[in-house]
Design an enzyme around this catalytic site. Structure first.
Site, mmCIF file in Angstrom:
data_model
loop_
_atom_site.group_PDB
_atom_site.id
_atom_site.type_symbol
_atom_site.label_atom_id
_atom_site.label_comp_id
_atom_site.label_asym_id
_atom_site.label_seq_id
_atom_site.Cartn_x
_atom_site.Cartn_y
_atom_site.Cartn_z
ATOM 1 N N SER A 254 -0.889 -5.450 -0.336
ATOM 2 C CA SER A 254 -0.534 -6.785 -0.804
ATOM 3 C C SER A 254 -1.804 -7.616 -0.931
ATOM 4 O O SER A 254 -2.900 -7.142 -0.636
ATOM 5 C CB SER A 254 0.414 -7.448 0.189
ATOM 6 O OG SER A 254 -0.319 -7.827 1.334
ATOM 7 N N LYS A 255 -1.614 -8.862 -1.325
ATOM 8 C CA LYS A 255 -2.767 -9.756 -1.529
ATOM 9 C C LYS A 255 -3.643 -9.858 -0.276
ATOM 10 O O LYS A 255 -4.837 -10.073 -0.371
ATOM 11 C CB LYS A 255 -2.272 -11.148 -1.921
ATOM 12 C CG LYS A 255 -1.607 -11.143 -3.276
ATOM 13 C CD LYS A 255 -1.715 -12.509 -3.937
ATOM 14 C CE LYS A 255 -1.176 -12.496 -5.340
ATOM 15 N NZ LYS A 255 0.278 -12.689 -5.414
ATOM 16 N N ARG A 256 -2.997 -9.697 0.882
ATOM 17 C CA ARG A 256 -3.746 -9.759 2.140
ATOM 18 C C ARG A 256 -4.887 -8.742 2.178
ATOM 19 O O ARG A 256 -5.879 -8.921 2.863
ATOM 20 C CB ARG A 256 -2.816 -9.427 3.314
ATOM 21 C CG ARG A 256 -2.147 -10.610 3.938
ATOM 22 C CD ARG A 256 -1.397 -10.210 5.195
ATOM 23 N NE ARG A 256 -0.621 -8.992 5.022
ATOM 24 C CZ ARG A 256 -0.850 -7.871 5.671
ATOM 25 N NH1 ARG A 256 -1.834 -7.781 6.520
ATOM 26 N NH2 ARG A 256 -0.085 -6.810 5.468
#
Ligand code: GLU
Length: 486
Positions: A254-256
């Site tokens: 994910s963006k994390r």
């Protein structure tokens, strides 16, 4: 005669093109190219709210950038078009009428509230929620009465009861589902728009798709699609579900975990050949231990039976390693063009670049190439060429200038450098060598302090290149300032 392999990539244009999507596209593309088959690009835009042309453009541009061309699809057309689902509504309607006429589908008048209440009751009883089939048994009069109430209807597919839906997944092996666990599902919404599971079946069948290679998250949709293929009397393609992409912490990517879209990687200064190479290795493993593959080598070596069913881990260090490899090969001109927006953003240069400055910049980029993995890292490593103010990186950088021999070394350097007619690498090399010789000091007392005085660092690009590219005046001014700042 062997059937021609026809695969497709069928993205929903609802956001920036994700690297997971790029990997699905790549596996299909490689299979098509390997088998001399066809790669079809279809746009699944039935989510009218979220689908945007802008994202479709983004997907197309990314595929082109990565080098994946399509044989049929949006923009170029083909014998099985149109290739955008919202342009195929008449086709879906015709088949819906057929399913309704054959009693394989039925209008459902249940409201959201009713369905929700039903779901809650099932959950409260500890059952898996699924549609009870209430509207399946409505008589024509019953339907009329509900319509007279002003209720809108969806179209629901009647899933055959008590069936084992079994298929051989090309990646995961035999997969089996109970049809009773599926429950009758909506195929056309009340606004007449088909849902994904229905449109995808008609499109795959009518476009002659032989292999559906897609992300694992669609595995649970496959039994629904298989019963639809069967009810429609259409051939069922082969399926292969490729595993999830996980971040290094093994949670879903994910963006994390950093950049997730192809465009972000392009902007950061990754090369398409590196990204393709890296994406191919996300789930597929070659027979040997080769890590660097050109697109044509991938086409040659790719096979679905070497695609793993366990999750692929997105290792950015590996991507950086692969990208660094390709960056070393492209030549400083192209790398400079990639770095330019980042150098402008850092305030180091302004566009348009005068030709002289461009030639200089190309040499600067060449001098730092070995330190970077992607173009956005260039400003950080090239800072010493632009920032006049010298900051000592650490005590080591400061200490090399505190040696008692340093004033003599620096004075000699100032004098000899000033006396040069032309400041090029050979001349500067001569200057440094003559200082070592005449002052009878070790090379370390010459090279290291000059570097530290010019850059504030004890490591970095080649000293001769540094001096030549920074230029005599600026080198001398920096040395003076550094010695004063001690
Ligand atoms: N539009 C679907 C998606 O983007 C396609 C899934 C499929 O390949 O069947 O996830």
């Amino acid at each position: 005669m062997k059937q021609e392999v026809r695969v497709r990539f069928a993205p929903s244009p609802t956001g920036p093109f994700h690297i997971g999507g790029a990997r699905s596209a790549l596996f299909n593309w490689l299979l098509a190219r390997k088998c001399g088959g066809k790669f079809v690009l279809r746009i699944e835009d039935t989510d009218l709210e979220r689908s945007k042309r802008e994202w479709e453009e983004n997907i197309k541009a990314a595929l082109q950038w990565l080098g994946m061309d399509w044989d049929e699809g949006i923009d170029i057309g083909g014998d099985h078009g149109p290739y955008r689902q919202t342009e195929r509504l008449d086709i879906y309607r015709k088949y819906t009428e057929q399913l309704l006429a054959e009693g394989k589908a039925y209008p459902c008048y249940c409201t959201e509230e009713e369905l929700d209440a039903e779901r809650q009751e099932q959950l409260a009883r500890g059952e898996t929620p699924r549609y009870t089939g209430r509207c399946r048994s409505l008589t024509p009069e019953g339907r009329k009465a509900l319509e007279a109430e002003g209720r809108k209807s969806t179209v629901r597919f009647h899933v055959p009861e008590n069936r084992q839906i079994v298929f051989n997944d090309l990646v995961r092996g035999t997969v089996s589902f109970e049809s009773n666990g599926v429950g009758d599902f909506v195929i056309v919404k009340s606004d007449g728009i088909p849902v994904y599971n229905y449109a995808v079946v008609l499109d795959d069948a009518l476009m002659g798709i032989t292999h559906v290679i897609r992300a694992e998250e669609h595995l649970s949709n496959t039994p629904r699609q298989i019963v639809l293929f069967e009810a429609l009397g259409l051939p069922v393609p082969e399926f292969g579900h490729i595993s999830l992409i996980l971040g290094k912490d093994r949670s879903k990517m994910s963006k994390r975990h950093g950049a997730t879209s192809v465009d972000q990687y392009r902007q950061l200064g990754y090369l398409p050949e590196a990204l393709v190479n890296f994406l191919a290795l996300l789930g597929w493993s070659p027979a040997g231990d080769q890590e660097i593959f050109s697109l044509s080598e991938l086409v040659e070596q790719f096979s679905l039976d070497r695609v793993a069913k366990n999750p692929a881990v997105f290792d950015v260090d590996k991507l950086n390693f692969i990208n660094a490899h390709y960056l070393r090969q492209i030549g400083p001109e192209r790398l400079t063009a990639m770095a330019l927006p980042h150098l402008v953003a850092a305030g180091y240069v302004e566009e348009p670049l005068p030709p002289e400055k461009e030639a200089w910049l190309i040499q600067v980029v060449a001098a730092v190439t070995e330190y970077v993995s992607y173009a956005a890292q260039i400003p950080e490593h090239a800072a010493v060429f632009f920032r006049e103010e010298v900051k000592f990186e650490n005590d080591e950088a400061r200490e090399v200038l505190c040696d008692p021999d340093i004033p003599r070394v620096m004075a000699a350097f100032r004098e000899k450098l000033s006396a040069l007619d032309t400041v090029d690498e050979t001349a500067v090399q001569g200057v440094l060598k003559s200082i070592v010789k005449e002052l009878k000091v070790g090379g370390k007392k010459v090279y290291m302090p000059i570097r530290a005085a010019i850059t504030g660092q004890v490591h970095g690009p080649d000293l001769l290149k540094l001096i030549v590219l920074i230029g005599r005046e600026r080198v001398l001014a920096r040395i003076d300032a550094s010695l004063k700042a001690l």
